[in-house]
Enzyme design. Structure first.
Site, PDB file in Angstrom:
ATOM      1  N   HIS A 313      20.909  47.676 -28.541  1.00 49.92           N
ATOM      2  CA  HIS A 313      22.215  47.095 -28.242  1.00 49.92           C
ATOM      3  C   HIS A 313      22.054  46.062 -27.134  1.00 49.92           C
ATOM      4  O   HIS A 313      21.230  46.256 -26.243  1.00 49.92           O
ATOM      5  CB  HIS A 313      23.198  48.183 -27.790  1.00 49.92           C
ATOM      6  CG  HIS A 313      24.625  47.766 -27.906  1.00 49.92           C
ATOM      7  ND1 HIS A 313      25.258  47.062 -26.922  1.00 49.92           N
ATOM      8  CD2 HIS A 313      25.511  47.931 -28.915  1.00 49.92           C
ATOM      9  CE1 HIS A 313      26.490  46.816 -27.315  1.00 49.92           C
ATOM     10  NE2 HIS A 313      26.671  47.324 -28.530  1.00 49.92           N
ATOM     11  N   ASP A 371      26.283  53.170 -34.761  1.00 54.20           N
ATOM     12  CA  ASP A 371      26.118  53.046 -36.207  1.00 54.20           C
ATOM     13  C   ASP A 371      25.050  53.958 -36.779  1.00 54.20           C
ATOM     14  O   ASP A 371      24.945  54.117 -37.992  1.00 54.20           O
ATOM     15  CB  ASP A 371      25.785  51.596 -36.569  1.00 54.20           C
ATOM     16  CG  ASP A 371      26.969  50.707 -36.308  1.00 54.20           C
ATOM     17  OD1 ASP A 371      28.085  51.171 -36.549  1.00 54.20           O
ATOM     18  OD2 ASP A 371      26.778  49.572 -35.851  1.00 54.20           O
TER      19      ASP A 371
HETATM   20  N1  CMC Z   1      14.472  47.661 -34.203  1.00 56.50           N
HETATM   21  C1  CMC Z   1      13.291  47.167 -33.783  1.00 56.50           C
HETATM   22  N2  CMC Z   1      13.163  46.335 -32.721  1.00 56.50           N
HETATM   23  C2  CMC Z   1      14.277  46.014 -32.069  1.00 56.50           C
HETATM   24  C3  CMC Z   1      15.535  46.496 -32.457  1.00 56.50           C
HETATM   25  C4  CMC Z   1      15.617  47.351 -33.561  1.00 56.50           C
HETATM   26  N3  CMC Z   1      16.781  47.842 -33.967  1.00 56.50           N
HETATM   27  N4  CMC Z   1      16.487  45.983 -31.619  1.00 56.50           N
HETATM   28  C5  CMC Z   1      15.831  45.211 -30.746  1.00 56.50           C
HETATM   29  N5  CMC Z   1      14.507  45.234 -31.005  1.00 56.50           N
HETATM   30  C6  CMC Z   1      13.448  44.562 -30.242  1.00 56.50           C
HETATM   31  C7  CMC Z   1      13.456  43.065 -30.483  1.00 56.50           C
HETATM   32  O1  CMC Z   1      12.601  42.724 -31.578  1.00 56.50           O
HETATM   33  C8  CMC Z   1      12.938  42.558 -29.160  1.00 56.50           C
HETATM   34  O2  CMC Z   1      11.556  42.778 -29.112  1.00 56.50           O
HETATM   35  P1  CMC Z   1      10.577  41.724 -28.336  1.00 56.50           P
HETATM   36  O3  CMC Z   1      11.043  41.751 -26.901  1.00 56.50           O
HETATM   37  O4  CMC Z   1       9.220  42.243 -28.544  1.00 56.50           O
HETATM   38  O5  CMC Z   1      10.827  40.402 -28.991  1.00 56.50           O
HETATM   39  C9  CMC Z   1      13.563  43.505 -28.146  1.00 56.50           C
HETATM   40  O6  CMC Z   1      13.763  44.724 -28.854  1.00 56.50           O
HETATM   41  C10 CMC Z   1      14.884  43.018 -27.570  1.00 56.50           C
HETATM   42  O7  CMC Z   1      15.765  42.791 -28.654  1.00 56.50           O
HETATM   43  P2  CMC Z   1      16.768  41.556 -28.772  1.00 56.50           P
HETATM   44  O8  CMC Z   1      16.841  41.170 -30.218  1.00 56.50           O
HETATM   45  O9  CMC Z   1      16.392  40.517 -27.776  1.00 56.50           O
HETATM   46  O10 CMC Z   1      18.096  42.232 -28.306  1.00 56.50           O
HETATM   47  P3  CMC Z   1      19.544  41.670 -28.539  1.00 56.50           P
HETATM   48  O11 CMC Z   1      20.347  42.113 -27.389  1.00 56.50           O
HETATM   49  O12 CMC Z   1      19.523  40.201 -28.828  1.00 56.50           O
HETATM   50  O13 CMC Z   1      19.982  42.400 -29.896  1.00 56.50           O
HETATM   51  C11 CMC Z   1      20.927  43.934 -31.412  1.00 56.50           C
HETATM   52  C12 CMC Z   1      20.805  43.505 -29.937  1.00 56.50           C
HETATM   53  C13 CMC Z   1      21.988  45.012 -31.532  1.00 56.50           C
HETATM   54  C14 CMC Z   1      21.367  42.732 -32.277  1.00 56.50           C
HETATM   55  C15 CMC Z   1      19.543  44.467 -31.891  1.00 56.50           C
HETATM   56  O14 CMC Z   1      19.160  45.564 -31.087  1.00 56.50           O
HETATM   57  C16 CMC Z   1      19.567  44.865 -33.357  1.00 56.50           C
HETATM   58  O15 CMC Z   1      19.426  43.998 -34.222  1.00 56.50           O
HETATM   59  N6  CMC Z   1      19.742  46.178 -33.662  1.00 56.50           N
HETATM   60  C17 CMC Z   1      19.830  46.616 -35.047  1.00 56.50           C
HETATM   61  C18 CMC Z   1      21.213  46.317 -35.582  1.00 56.50           C
HETATM   62  C19 CMC Z   1      22.267  47.244 -35.036  1.00 56.50           C
HETATM   63  O16 CMC Z   1      22.084  48.470 -35.037  1.00 56.50           O
HETATM   64  N7  CMC Z   1      23.391  46.670 -34.618  1.00 56.50           N
HETATM   65  C20 CMC Z   1      24.542  47.459 -34.176  1.00 56.50           C
HETATM   66  C21 CMC Z   1      24.937  47.188 -32.770  1.00 56.50           C
HETATM   67  S1  CMC Z   1      26.127  48.415 -32.220  1.00 56.50           S
HETATM   68  C22 CMC Z   1      27.529  48.070 -33.137  1.00 56.50           C
HETATM   69  C23 CMC Z   1      28.253  46.879 -32.648  1.00 56.50           C
HETATM   70  O17 CMC Z   1      28.682  46.879 -31.484  1.00 56.50           O
HETATM   71  O18 CMC Z   1      28.417  45.951 -33.446  1.00 56.50           O
END
Ligand code: CMC
Length: 436
Positions: A313, A371
């Protein structure tokens, strides 16, 4: 906003004059540096794609402490709201700032209940969609279409219009989501039944047919209501920011909420519950618990594009408090349905355990979000996977409206207009076609 005694000073290494920037204090949470005069005084913008360090507004509605894993609606912890209040009380709280007293609760519930039916024309509008359309495609259309049905509540600057629009949207979203479902399975629409609770009525509209009534089971109704409470608001997330930005142009509230629905659809946001359950089912098909190691390997492989859906998140760097509540509900529901040995739940718990011990997830502070378990609960209730995000939209509607109302009532509000760092071509001349 409360000014701080501390000021930030911005200095430049090229000798340009430095600039003092005011700081505002929040009631809790980080202070903000006020950069509104930055461009006027320095000719420079700030650069923050993804809003990693930018507060886009000030708000009194929802507060998240991502490190602690804390979520408050109007100061009340989500754990207390989820166990002591129902969804309509939560709606009242989000919209009006305080929990209702007994009379206000009755009055508000009656008001919402009076608006549960939709204009009869809506079903003809719905009929224009393909039967296999994704429910979120339908919901984006139906919610936007409401502005064509309710002309007396489209002036975003009129508080009375906003009030009736709020009641209509909260009341009609369950009816519309149930209609989208019934349309997809080719069953007749079921009209709302106003002596049922908000969640009970929704479930009856989903699952009753003209030949067989549906008597909602209390445990499942409570679970549905909890899903609604947990998704009701989440401060300045992507869809809420979309609603604020869309509404900032002065467009009508139905159109602004429709923009929120469209944004929510994405798999990184509201679409994650659908994606999380699909992922669990895929791993189950691959071989279930035995194959978790292989699956986690794919997730950790940067070239695979596979994510552990329902994990991670932007704000929570700890266990999402909603996920804890959802996990509890998940056990209650599966037990009530005699599904304690559900292989998908077992798989989810095993996956969670392994991920929480794996350095990849630990070092990145990736924990389960709401989720991860909500899909399992919805599936046990009988809701088809493709409808999960529409139910999230139903629940989040009140948050979107509360945030929109807060923005419009803020004397400092302006149309949202981000700036950019331009990297394209400077001015050049158009050559005749033969010379290009
Ligand atoms: N699985 C594997 N790796 C992950 C995941 C995941 N679910 N989430 C983040 N990472 C990794 C990402 O690849 C990155 O790695 P590195 O630093 O090596 O490049 C690191 O963790 C930081 O991630 P980020 O993408 O910079 O984080 P963000 O804040 O931009 O993204 C997120 C947040 C929710 C979009 C992401 O965690 C994600 O795609 N999660 C899966 C989808 C999900 O469950 N979304 C629901 C969110 S809660 C409901 C809502 O409020 O909508």
């Amino acid at each position: 906003m409360t000014p701080s005694d501390v000021k930030a000073t911005l200095s430049f290494s090229d000798g340009s004059p430095s600039m003092d920037l005011p700081i505002f204090k929040g009631s809790v949470g980080p202070d903000v540096i006020d950069i509104r005069k930055l461009y006027g005084q320095t000719g420079k913008f700030t650069y923050d794609p993804g809003f990693l360090s930018t507060a886009s507004c000030n708000s009194k509605i929802t507060y998240i402490d991502g490190d602690k894993g804390e979520l408050l609606y109007r100061g009340y912890p989500i754990e207390q709201l989820a166990t002591k209040c129902d969804y309509l009380e939560t709606c009242y709280l989000l919209l009006k700032g305080e929990l209702p007293n007994a009379d206000q609760r009755v009055e508000f519930t009656k008001r919402v209940t009076n608006h549960t039916m939709v204009n009869e024309q809506m079903q003809f509008f719905l009929r224009g969609f393909r039967r296999d359309a994704h429910p979120m495609a339908i919901m984006t259309g139906l919610v936007g279409g409401m502005s064509a049905f309710y002309h007396d509540s489209t002036d975003i600057n009129n508080p009375e219009h906003r009030e009736i629009c709020a009641i209509r949207l909260i009341a009609k979203m369950p009816t519309l989501v149930a209609m989208a479902y019934k349309y997809s399975v080719g069953q007749p629409y079921i009209y709302p039944k106003n002596d049922l609770s908000y969640a009970g009525n929704f479930m009856r509209m989903m699952f009753a047919t003209p030949c067989e009534d549906y008597v909602p089971n209390d445990v499942l109704v409570r679970a549905m209501d909890r899903i609604f409470i947990l998704h009701a608001d989440h401060e300045q997330n992507a869809s809420t920011s979309t609603v604020r930005l869309c509404g900032s142009s002065g467009t009508n509230p139905f159109a602004a909420i429709a923009a929120g629905v469209a944004c929510l659809w994405g798999p990184a946001h509201g679409g994650a519950n659908e994606a999380a359950l699909n992922m669990l089912e895929d791993v189950q098909r691959m071989g279930g618990v035995e194959k978790i190691g292989e699956f986690i390997k794919q997730v950790k492989d940067k070239n695979s594009n596979v994510k552990l859906m329902g994990f991670g998140h932007r704000v929570y760097k700890n266990y999402d408090p909603r996920a804890k509540l959802m996990r509890e509900t998940c056990h209650e529901v599966l037990s009530a349905m005699g599904m304690n040995n559900d292989p998908i739940l077992k798989l989810a718990m095993a996956l969670e355990k392994i991920a929480l011990e794996d350095d990849y997830f630990v070092s990145r502070k990736l924990y389960p979000n709401v989720d991860f378990y909500s899909g399992i609960v919805q599936r046990a209730i009988g809701i088809p996977v493709s409808l999960f995000t529409a139910i999230f939209a139903l629940a989040r509607t009140v948050g979107w409206i509360a945030q929109l109302n807060e923005m419009i009532s803020d004397p400092e509000y302006k149309i949202g207009r981000p700036r950019q760092l331009f990297n394209g071509s400077p001015t050049r001349d158009v050559k005749p076609v033969g010379e290009r």
